[in-house]
Design an enzyme around this catalytic site. Structure first.
Site, PDB file in Angstrom:
ATOM      1  N   HIS A   1       0.830  -1.192   0.000  1.00 41.92           N
ATOM      2  CA  HIS A   1       0.000   0.000   0.000  1.00 41.92           C
ATOM      3  C   HIS A   1       0.875   1.256   0.000  1.00 41.92           C
ATOM      4  CE1 HIS A   1      -3.164  -2.817   1.224  1.00 41.92           C
ATOM      5  NE2 HIS A   1      -4.017  -1.905   0.818  1.00 41.92           N
TER       6      HIS A   1
ATOM      7  N   LYS B   1      -0.394   4.696   4.742  1.00 41.65           N
ATOM      8  CA  LYS B   1      -1.236   3.723   5.449  1.00 41.65           C
ATOM      9  C   LYS B   1      -0.629   3.420   6.818  1.00 41.65           C
ATOM     10  CE  LYS B   1      -3.706  -0.654   4.853  1.00 41.65           C
ATOM     11  NZ  LYS B   1      -5.000  -0.022   5.195  1.00 41.65           N
TER      12      LYS B   1
END
Length: 271
Positions: free
Chosen positions: A157, A161
């Site tokens: 990600h 995040k």
């Protein structure tokens, strides 16, 4: 049937703005309100403009009560604490709560189960239709293959995040564990460092990568003797999560109170 009136929680964030665009551009849905904490980016602004569209007349507010009172559902990709509070409000209003928040604790889950006695809660670590199909496939493959095939889940990600493994990776891990008839909490290995010893048969491993602007890449790897089966999904735009959330909201409208998943929405619960 009239348009489904939806409130967006976390409206000032990237996912909130994407949800607003999806609602405003999709027939059958109406934007009933937009929520954000006071002082957050976008607070007080027109949500249509925040979403990159023309003004729609809906200002981002910090008071959920009047908005939820006139809504048919709430779309929630926020934080565990905010989601638990919203679940309670959704239960009081008897509306649909589409919940895409990750990082929920066991205590949070208990509170959601209690709220689901009166609200229709559709909860998933990932609202993408493709990811939930991937989870169903992972469950089926894990059921067919024995422990000679090691299961590893890889996810990547963006660098903003905050939780790891991702909610999607855990969703895939639970699907694989269910396919094998075991509990993920008893077989999960979250990262390896140092002299950890040989891999134990039946473990489900996780590896988390972070960097750049990656929306979300996930792979479930079944590594057996002399061969590997790899199931993967790559998210290219957050709109896939918004469209899945709208599908979940529409499915939940009129359903009996309960805690549901995207597998229920897609008819994959018994796949």
């Amino acid at each position: 049937m009239s348009d489904m009136r939806l409130v967006i929680a976390g409206a000032g964030g990237r996912m909130g703005r994407t949800l607003a665009r999806a609602i405003l551009e999709t027939p059958g849905f109406a934007l009933a309100g937009a929520l954000e904490r006071a002082g957050a980016p976008g607070f007080g602004a027109d949500i249509g403009q925040l979403a990159g569209l023309a003004p729609c007349g809906v200002k981002v507010s910090g008071d959920p009560l009047p908005l939820i009172a006139k809504a048919d559902g709430v779309l929630d990709f926020t934080t565990p604490a905010a989601s638990v509070e919203l679940a309670g409000l959704a239960a009081q209003a008897r509306i649909v709560h589409v919940l895409g928040t990750t990082g929920l604790s066991a205590a949070d889950e208990k509170k959601l189960e209690a709220a689901a006695r009166h609200a229709v809660i559709v909860k998933s670590g990932n609202m993408s239709l493709g990811v939930n199909l991937l989870a169903a496939l992972a469950k089926r493959v894990a059921k067919v293959l024995g422990e000679d095939y090691d299961i590893e889940i890889l996810e990547m990600h963006h660098n903003k995040k905050v939780d790891a493994p991702s909610g999607t990776a855990l969703l895939l891990g639970r699907a694989a564990a269910e396919g094998r008839g075991v509990k993920l909490e008893e077989r999960a290995v979250r990262g390896r460092d140092g002299a950890v010893g040989a891999r134990k048969p039946g473990d489900i491993g996780f590896a988390a990568l972070r960097g750049g602007t990656v929306v979300g890449d996930h792979a479930v790897i079944f590594a057996g003797p002399y061969e590997r089966i790899e199931l993967s999904h790559k998210a290219e735009d957050r709109m896939i999560f918004a469209r899945g959330a709208l599908a979940a909201a529409a499915w939940g409208r009129g359903k009996k109170p309960g805690l549901y998943s995207m597998a229920d929405v897609l008819g994959l619960a018994d796949f």
